[in-house]
Design a protein around this motif. Sequence first.
Motif, PDB file in Angstrom:
ATOM      1  N   VAL A  57     -45.031  19.208  -8.027  1.00 37.82           N
ATOM      2  CA  VAL A  57     -45.676  20.335  -7.340  1.00 37.82           C
ATOM      3  C   VAL A  57     -46.999  20.690  -8.007  1.00 37.82           C
ATOM      4  O   VAL A  57     -48.023  20.892  -7.342  1.00 37.82           O
ATOM      5  CB  VAL A  57     -44.741  21.568  -7.314  1.00 37.82           C
ATOM      6  CG1 VAL A  57     -45.426  22.735  -6.611  1.00 37.82           C
ATOM      7  CG2 VAL A  57     -43.440  21.232  -6.607  1.00 37.82           C
ATOM      8  N   SER A  58     -46.980  20.788  -9.341  1.00 38.93           N
ATOM      9  CA  SER A  58     -48.197  21.186 -10.059  1.00 38.93           C
ATOM     10  C   SER A  58     -49.313  20.157  -9.866  1.00 38.93           C
ATOM     11  O   SER A  58     -50.479  20.525  -9.676  1.00 38.93           O
ATOM     12  CB  SER A  58     -47.896  21.370 -11.547  1.00 38.93           C
ATOM     13  OG  SER A  58     -47.388  20.175 -12.113  1.00 38.93           O
ATOM     14  N   TRP A  59     -48.963  18.858  -9.914  1.00 39.22           N
ATOM     15  CA  TRP A  59     -49.960  17.808  -9.721  1.00 39.22           C
ATOM     16  C   TRP A  59     -50.540  17.883  -8.313  1.00 39.22           C
ATOM     17  O   TRP A  59     -51.757  17.767  -8.119  1.00 39.22           O
ATOM     18  CB  TRP A  59     -49.305  16.444  -9.953  1.00 39.22           C
ATOM     19  CG  TRP A  59     -50.259  15.282  -9.933  1.00 39.22           C
ATOM     20  CD1 TRP A  59     -50.932  14.741 -10.983  1.00 39.22           C
ATOM     21  CD2 TRP A  59     -50.648  14.516  -8.776  1.00 39.22           C
ATOM     22  NE1 TRP A  59     -51.711  13.685 -10.567  1.00 39.22           N
ATOM     23  CE2 TRP A  59     -51.554  13.518  -9.228  1.00 39.22           C
ATOM     24  CE3 TRP A  59     -50.315  14.565  -7.427  1.00 39.22           C
ATOM     25  CZ2 TRP A  59     -52.129  12.600  -8.360  1.00 39.22           C
ATOM     26  CZ3 TRP A  59     -50.893  13.638  -6.573  1.00 39.22           C
ATOM     27  CH2 TRP A  59     -51.782  12.674  -7.034  1.00 39.22           C
ATOM     28  N   PHE A  60     -49.661  18.100  -7.324  1.00 40.00           N
ATOM     29  CA  PHE A  60     -50.113  18.170  -5.937  1.00 40.00           C
ATOM     30  C   PHE A  60     -51.040  19.361  -5.720  1.00 40.00           C
ATOM     31  O   PHE A  60     -52.117  19.227  -5.130  1.00 40.00           O
ATOM     32  CB  PHE A  60     -48.911  18.272  -4.997  1.00 40.00           C
ATOM     33  CG  PHE A  60     -49.280  18.568  -3.575  1.00 40.00           C
ATOM     34  CD1 PHE A  60     -50.089  17.708  -2.858  1.00 40.00           C
ATOM     35  CD2 PHE A  60     -48.832  19.735  -2.963  1.00 40.00           C
ATOM     36  CE1 PHE A  60     -50.456  17.988  -1.541  1.00 40.00           C
ATOM     37  CE2 PHE A  60     -49.187  20.025  -1.657  1.00 40.00           C
ATOM     38  CZ  PHE A  60     -49.999  19.151  -0.942  1.00 40.00           C
ATOM     39  N   ILE A  61     -50.631  20.530  -6.202  1.00 37.12           N
ATOM     40  CA  ILE A  61     -51.444  21.737  -6.017  1.00 37.12           C
ATOM     41  C   ILE A  61     -52.802  21.576  -6.678  1.00 37.12           C
ATOM     42  O   ILE A  61     -53.842  21.915  -6.088  1.00 37.12           O
ATOM     43  CB  ILE A  61     -50.709  22.978  -6.574  1.00 37.12           C
ATOM     44  CG1 ILE A  61     -49.477  23.290  -5.720  1.00 37.12           C
ATOM     45  CG2 ILE A  61     -51.646  24.186  -6.616  1.00 37.12           C
ATOM     46  CD1 ILE A  61     -48.614  24.408  -6.275  1.00 37.12           C
TER      47      ILE A  61
ATOM     48  N   ASN B 112     -42.473  16.922  -2.962  1.00 38.12           N
ATOM     49  CA  ASN B 112     -41.357  16.037  -3.303  1.00 38.12           C
ATOM     50  C   ASN B 112     -41.213  14.896  -2.298  1.00 38.12           C
ATOM     51  O   ASN B 112     -40.877  13.764  -2.662  1.00 38.12           O
ATOM     52  CB  ASN B 112     -40.056  16.829  -3.375  1.00 38.12           C
ATOM     53  CG  ASN B 112     -40.011  17.768  -4.573  1.00 38.12           C
ATOM     54  OD1 ASN B 112     -40.692  17.543  -5.572  1.00 38.12           O
ATOM     55  ND2 ASN B 112     -39.224  18.824  -4.483  1.00 38.12           N
ATOM     56  N   SER B 113     -41.469  15.198  -1.032  1.00 35.18           N
ATOM     57  CA  SER B 113     -41.339  14.170   0.004  1.00 35.18           C
ATOM     58  C   SER B 113     -42.376  13.062  -0.160  1.00 35.18           C
ATOM     59  O   SER B 113     -42.183  11.946   0.314  1.00 35.18           O
ATOM     60  CB  SER B 113     -41.477  14.796   1.396  1.00 35.18           C
ATOM     61  OG  SER B 113     -42.825  15.157   1.667  1.00 35.18           O
ATOM     62  N   ARG B 114     -43.473  13.376  -0.863  1.00 32.24           N
ATOM     63  CA  ARG B 114     -44.518  12.385  -1.098  1.00 32.24           C
ATOM     64  C   ARG B 114     -44.452  11.797  -2.509  1.00 32.24           C
ATOM     65  O   ARG B 114     -45.349  11.063  -2.927  1.00 32.24           O
ATOM     66  CB  ARG B 114     -45.908  13.013  -0.879  1.00 32.24           C
ATOM     67  CG  ARG B 114     -46.144  13.584   0.502  1.00 32.24           C
ATOM     68  CD  ARG B 114     -46.075  12.535   1.569  1.00 32.24           C
ATOM     69  NE  ARG B 114     -47.058  11.466   1.367  1.00 32.24           N
ATOM     70  CZ  ARG B 114     -47.135  10.374   2.111  1.00 32.24           C
ATOM     71  NH1 ARG B 114     -46.261  10.181   3.090  1.00 32.24           N
ATOM     72  NH2 ARG B 114     -48.047   9.460   1.871  1.00 32.24           N
ATOM     73  N   GLY B 115     -43.392  12.156  -3.245  1.00 31.06           N
ATOM     74  CA  GLY B 115     -43.212  11.619  -4.585  1.00 31.06           C
ATOM     75  C   GLY B 115     -44.161  12.192  -5.610  1.00 31.06           C
ATOM     76  O   GLY B 115     -44.526  11.518  -6.580  1.00 31.06           O
TER      77      GLY B 115
ATOM     78  N   ASN C  90     -42.862  24.544   3.309  1.00 32.40           N
ATOM     79  CA  ASN C  90     -42.459  24.680   1.919  1.00 32.40           C
ATOM     80  C   ASN C  90     -43.262  23.681   1.086  1.00 32.40           C
ATOM     81  O   ASN C  90     -43.100  22.467   1.239  1.00 32.40           O
ATOM     82  CB  ASN C  90     -40.955  24.405   1.769  1.00 32.40           C
ATOM     83  CG  ASN C  90     -40.457  24.664   0.362  1.00 32.40           C
ATOM     84  OD1 ASN C  90     -40.899  24.034  -0.591  1.00 32.40           O
ATOM     85  ND2 ASN C  90     -39.518  25.594   0.229  1.00 32.40           N
ATOM     86  N   ILE C  91     -44.144  24.182   0.231  1.00 34.57           N
ATOM     87  CA  ILE C  91     -45.052  23.331  -0.548  1.00 34.57           C
ATOM     88  C   ILE C  91     -44.279  22.389  -1.466  1.00 34.57           C
ATOM     89  O   ILE C  91     -44.594  21.208  -1.581  1.00 34.57           O
ATOM     90  CB  ILE C  91     -46.024  24.190  -1.378  1.00 34.57           C
ATOM     91  CG1 ILE C  91     -46.776  25.187  -0.483  1.00 34.57           C
ATOM     92  CG2 ILE C  91     -47.007  23.290  -2.127  1.00 34.57           C
ATOM     93  CD1 ILE C  91     -47.551  24.556   0.629  1.00 34.57           C
TER      94      ILE C  91
END
Length: 288
Positions: free
Chosen positions: A212-216, A206-209, A200-201
């Motif tokens: 979602v949009s920033w991570f993607i 979230n687990s890395r703080g 689950n992306i």
Amino acid sequence: MYMNLAYLNNSLVDFKDKSKPLIVGSCGTYRLYSRPKLPTYRPRGRLDFQILYVCAGAAHFHFDNIENDTVVTAGHMVIYRPKELQKYEYYGTDQTQVYWVHFTGSNVKNILRSYGIKDDMRVFYTGTSLEYERIFKRMISEMQQCKEDYQEMLVILLRHLLILVHRQVTREHVLKNEYLDNEMDLAAQYFNDNYNTDLNIEEYANSRGMSVSWFIRNFKAYTGSTPLQYIVSIRITNAQRLLETTTYTMTEIGHIVGYENPLYFSRMFHKQKGISPSGYRKRTGHPK
């Protein structure tokens, strides 16, 4: 309130001078602790450049529009360019302390760029440092005492300040890149290790703080594909290998690489490779 100001030739009038590459026109400091407010408003800006260093407390800046309110905290510098609207306030409740310097010259833009201050920068983090304060205090003193070659000394001191800023800005950029690279490398490794599970992306981000949009966005910049595309690519690549080297059924291969639904596995494989899993196996000449 404490203030200590100095002006070239004791003139309070701002000026534009292109006779030399860089000329320091004025400098000073304000420390607000007893007065409730110290405002500055120049609707047409000034003819010269200005750098302000917030070394304690905070200051309120209104860039482009007087209704905007940007709170700049200690450890940041602000730059104004010629003819830019200038509106800012210091408040006693914030215990604000600010140093500033005005400068002009024929090569200011290129000089600023060479020290990492880009044309679109308004506020930049420099950290707090007693060395910054020493340089500003020395500039104030030089301009007040007007000793031999003091104008040249002012330029040297301003360049010293810009060099320290450049080192800090570069360091922040490197640290930011190292952090991003490390986080994206960890994510790629995690997806490689767990590609055949129900990933689950959003939960991972979230687990890395991270949002979602920033991570993607940053994962795509790092790997060239979104997290989902990256996972699908790993699954299909491993499915290809199984189709080529084993006699597992399509359903079994789908399960192994993370697809519980064999029809969905077949559809994803076809989307990636332009051929069905069974068609791919036949094309490789591997027995059923």
